[in-house]
Design an enzyme around this catalytic site. Structure first.
Site, PDB file in Angstrom:
ATOM      1  N   GLY A  66       0.978  -1.277  -0.427  1.00  0.00           N
ATOM      2  CA  GLY A  66      -0.053   0.109  -0.078  1.00  0.00           C
ATOM      3  C   GLY A  66       1.331   1.442  -0.217  1.00  0.00           C
ATOM      4  N   GLY A 125      -1.433   7.314   0.632  1.00  0.00           N
ATOM      5  CA  GLY A 125      -1.231   7.511   2.469  1.00  0.00           C
ATOM      6  C   GLY A 125      -0.816   7.021   3.370  1.00  0.00           C
ATOM      7  N   GLY A 175       1.319   4.549   3.950  1.00  0.00           N
ATOM      8  CA  GLY A 175       2.898   3.361   3.355  1.00  0.00           C
ATOM      9  C   GLY A 175       3.289   4.533   2.085  1.00  0.00           C
ATOM     10  CB  SER A 215      -5.445   0.780  14.610  1.00  0.00           C
ATOM     11  OG  SER A 215      -6.722   1.545  14.955  1.00  0.00           O
ATOM     12  CE1 TYR A 232      -9.085  -1.060  10.788  1.00  0.00           C
ATOM     13  CE2 TYR A 232      -9.279   0.560  12.515  1.00  0.00           C
ATOM     14  CZ  TYR A 232      -8.570   0.492  11.514  1.00  0.00           C
ATOM     15  OH  TYR A 232      -7.426   0.751  11.325  1.00  0.00           O
TER      16      TYR A 232
HETATM   17  N1  NAP Z   1      -5.105   6.730   8.692  1.00  0.00           N
HETATM   18  C1  NAP Z   1      -5.879   6.451  10.828  1.00  0.00           C
HETATM   19  O1  NAP Z   1      -6.401   7.626  10.735  1.00  0.00           O
HETATM   20  C2  NAP Z   1      -5.357   5.145  10.990  1.00  0.00           C
HETATM   21  C3  NAP Z   1      -5.791   5.722  12.373  1.00  0.00           C
HETATM   22  C4  NAP Z   1      -5.210   3.897  12.506  1.00  0.00           C
HETATM   23  C5  NAP Z   1      -5.135   2.623  12.095  1.00  0.00           C
HETATM   24  N2  NAP Z   1      -4.108   3.385  10.216  1.00  0.00           N
HETATM   25  C6  NAP Z   1      -3.999   1.949   9.584  1.00  0.00           C
HETATM   26  O2  NAP Z   1      -3.123   2.621   8.476  1.00  0.00           O
HETATM   27  C7  NAP Z   1      -2.498   1.255   7.736  1.00  0.00           C
HETATM   28  C8  NAP Z   1      -2.346   2.667   6.382  1.00  0.00           C
HETATM   29  O3  NAP Z   1      -3.894   3.437   7.009  1.00  0.00           O
HETATM   30  P1  NAP Z   1      -4.081   4.295   5.629  1.00  0.00           P
HETATM   31  O4  NAP Z   1      -4.411   5.540   6.812  1.00  0.00           O
HETATM   32  O5  NAP Z   1      -3.169   5.074   4.696  1.00  0.00           O
HETATM   33  O6  NAP Z   1      -4.724   4.770   4.444  1.00  0.00           O
HETATM   34  P2  NAP Z   1      -5.788   4.461   2.872  1.00  0.00           P
HETATM   35  O7  NAP Z   1      -4.570   6.018   3.197  1.00  0.00           O
HETATM   36  O8  NAP Z   1      -6.627   4.410   2.754  1.00  0.00           O
HETATM   37  O9  NAP Z   1      -4.744   3.772   2.105  1.00  0.00           O
HETATM   38  C9  NAP Z   1      -4.389   4.113   0.710  1.00  0.00           C
HETATM   39  C10 NAP Z   1      -3.585   2.457   0.638  1.00  0.00           C
HETATM   40  O10 NAP Z   1      -3.997   1.310   0.612  1.00  0.00           O
HETATM   41  C11 NAP Z   1      -3.757   0.484  -0.552  1.00  0.00           C
HETATM   42  N3  NAP Z   1      -5.230  -0.073  -0.508  1.00  0.00           N
HETATM   43  C12 NAP Z   1      -5.949  -0.885  -0.531  1.00  0.00           C
HETATM   44  N4  NAP Z   1      -6.974  -1.647  -0.283  1.00  0.00           N
HETATM   45  C13 NAP Z   1      -6.161  -2.903  -1.077  1.00  0.00           C
HETATM   46  C14 NAP Z   1      -5.939  -4.275  -1.609  1.00  0.00           C
HETATM   47  N5  NAP Z   1      -7.513  -4.589  -1.599  1.00  0.00           N
HETATM   48  N6  NAP Z   1      -5.314  -4.187  -1.514  1.00  0.00           N
HETATM   49  C15 NAP Z   1      -3.723  -3.842  -2.399  1.00  0.00           C
HETATM   50  N7  NAP Z   1      -3.628  -2.536  -2.143  1.00  0.00           N
HETATM   51  C16 NAP Z   1      -4.607  -1.545  -0.847  1.00  0.00           C
HETATM   52  C17 NAP Z   1      -4.329   1.283  -1.752  1.00  0.00           C
HETATM   53  O11 NAP Z   1      -3.644   1.198  -2.596  1.00  0.00           O
HETATM   54  P3  NAP Z   1      -3.798   1.657  -4.165  1.00  0.00           P
HETATM   55  O12 NAP Z   1      -6.340   2.347  -3.947  1.00  0.00           O
HETATM   56  O13 NAP Z   1      -3.591   2.618  -4.731  1.00  0.00           O
HETATM   57  O14 NAP Z   1      -4.481   0.221  -4.873  1.00  0.00           O
HETATM   58  C18 NAP Z   1      -2.965   2.577  -0.821  1.00  0.00           C
HETATM   59  O15 NAP Z   1      -1.584   2.661  -1.221  1.00  0.00           O
HETATM   60  C19 NAP Z   1      -3.472   0.486   7.898  1.00  0.00           C
HETATM   61  O16 NAP Z   1      -3.792  -0.455   8.006  1.00  0.00           O
HETATM   62  C20 NAP Z   1      -5.202   1.227   8.994  1.00  0.00           C
HETATM   63  O17 NAP Z   1      -5.386   0.408   9.230  1.00  0.00           O
HETATM   64  C21 NAP Z   1      -4.723   4.039   9.588  1.00  0.00           C
END
Ligand code: NAP
Length: 291
Positions: free
Chosen positions: A16, A20, A22, A145, A170
């Site tokens: 990912g 975001g 990643g 998380s 989740y």
């Molecule tokens: N944001 C927060 O506040 C928060 C808080 C606590 C924990 N987290 C954790 O942090 C991690 C990253 O979250 P984020 O906030 O960066 O989320 P995000 O913005 O939704 O992440 C997007 C990334 O995930 C990839 N992705 C989504 N579904 C996918 C799939 N089915 N197969 C492959 N890649 C997929 C997307 O790739 P493409 O769309 O290009 O395919 C993109 O690179 C997650 O594990 C989340 O649970 C986030």
């Protein structure tokens, strides 16, 4: 972030990395000199992200892998491509995860949250473990998380078939990330491969946008200015992936670059072993690997 940490000569795979947290982790690690592989579902989007990461980090060594990690066949294909491309793998950053307000089934007929957030990193790590062990010292870092603290592993209804709540699914998947890490760390003792898990903090990304719970859109819009930027949200991932201070640290949960206690059930070895056994069955990996 410690600007003096060098990752030159190291290879990092980030799931990912196209958006975001990643993507921000990819920029930081590439800036330290690592070769970085990112994954995404859509090739043009992933290639555009890789070009931007190379530009922003000043490091052209950014590779693209295309896979939908909700599909086990695609996780297996991805692992094969990574093994073919990378003779060594120093860090696996299991970052992908999401939230779905409604129950969705994957191509394998599994509940989407459990499949993508837990089974995908479980399977990908299992398939890349020999390469990580051969590259030791190496690190497996998994993004959980703070929601893990509200999680419960419902072994009687893991896939929410009887009753589905997006939040409960989740929370369960994020607790599973912690339990997976602790059990992995135990199994990897003495191999030179560490396993850590983290809460990134509430971060302004596209998180949850695919199927948002009613009322969340306006709430998130109000909260967005108070959330971490992706670069700040990536700090603990980057710390655990690269810092000399994190060398040898294993089987721990982190937030804000500090080790923290996780949900008390995550320390229950019988539960973590049971989850490992069930997960191995669901992805078709041998239960006893690795020793
Ligand atoms: N944001 C927060 O506040 C928060 C808080 C606590 C924990 N987290 C954790 O942090 C991690 C990253 O979250 P984020 O906030 O960066 O989320 P995000 O913005 O939704 O992440 C997007 C990334 O995930 C990839 N992705 C989504 N579904 C996918 C799939 N089915 N197969 C492959 N890649 C997929 C997307 O790739 P493409 O769309 O290009 O395919 C993109 O690179 C997650 O594990 C989340 O649970 C986030």
């Amino acid at each position: 972030m410690d600007a003096t940490t060098s990752m030159t000569g190291k290879t990092v795979l980030i799931t990912g990395g196209t958006g975001g947290i990643g993507r921000a982790a990819a920029i930081a690690l590439a800036s330290m000199g690592a070769r970085v592989g990112i994954t995404g579902r859509d090739r043009p989007r992933a290639e555009a992200a890789a070009a931007a990461i190379a530009r922003e980090s000043g490091n052209p060594a950014v590779d693209v892998f295309v896979a939908d990690l909700s599909s086990q066949a695609e996780v297996r294909r991805l692992a094969g491509e990574v093994l073919a491309a990378y003779p060594r793998l120093d860090v696996l950053l299991n970052n992908v995860g999401g939230f779905w307000a409604h129950r969705h089934a994957t191509a394998d007929g599994l509940e989407h949250t459990f499949a993508l957030n837990h089974l995908a990193p479980f399977l990908l790590t299992g398939l890349l473990l020999d390469r990580l062990m051969a590259s030791a010292p190496a690190r497996v870092v998994t993004v959980s998380s703070g929601a893990q603290g509200m999680g419960r592993i419902d072994f009687d209804d893991l896939m929410g078939e009887r009753k589905y709540s997006g939040q409960a699914a989740y929370n369960q998947s994020k607790l599973a990330n912690v339990m997976f890490t602790y059990e992995l760390a135990r199994r990897l003792e003495g191999t030179g491969v560490t396993a850590t898990v983290l809460h990134p903090g509430v971060t302004s990304t596209g998180f949850g946008a695919e199927d948002m719970a009613r009322g969340w859109g306006p709430l998130i819009a109000v909260m967005r200015p108070f959330m971490k930027t992706p670069a700040r949200g990536a700090e603990t991932s980057v710390y655990l992936a690269s810092s000399p201070d994190a060398e040898g640290v294993t089987g721990r949960y982190f937030a804000n670059r500090k080790a923290k206690e996780s949900h008390k059930s995550s320390y229950d070895m019988a539960t973590t072993a049971r989850l490992w056994q069930v997960s191995a069955g669901l992805v078709g990996l041998p239960v006893d690997a690795p020793h």
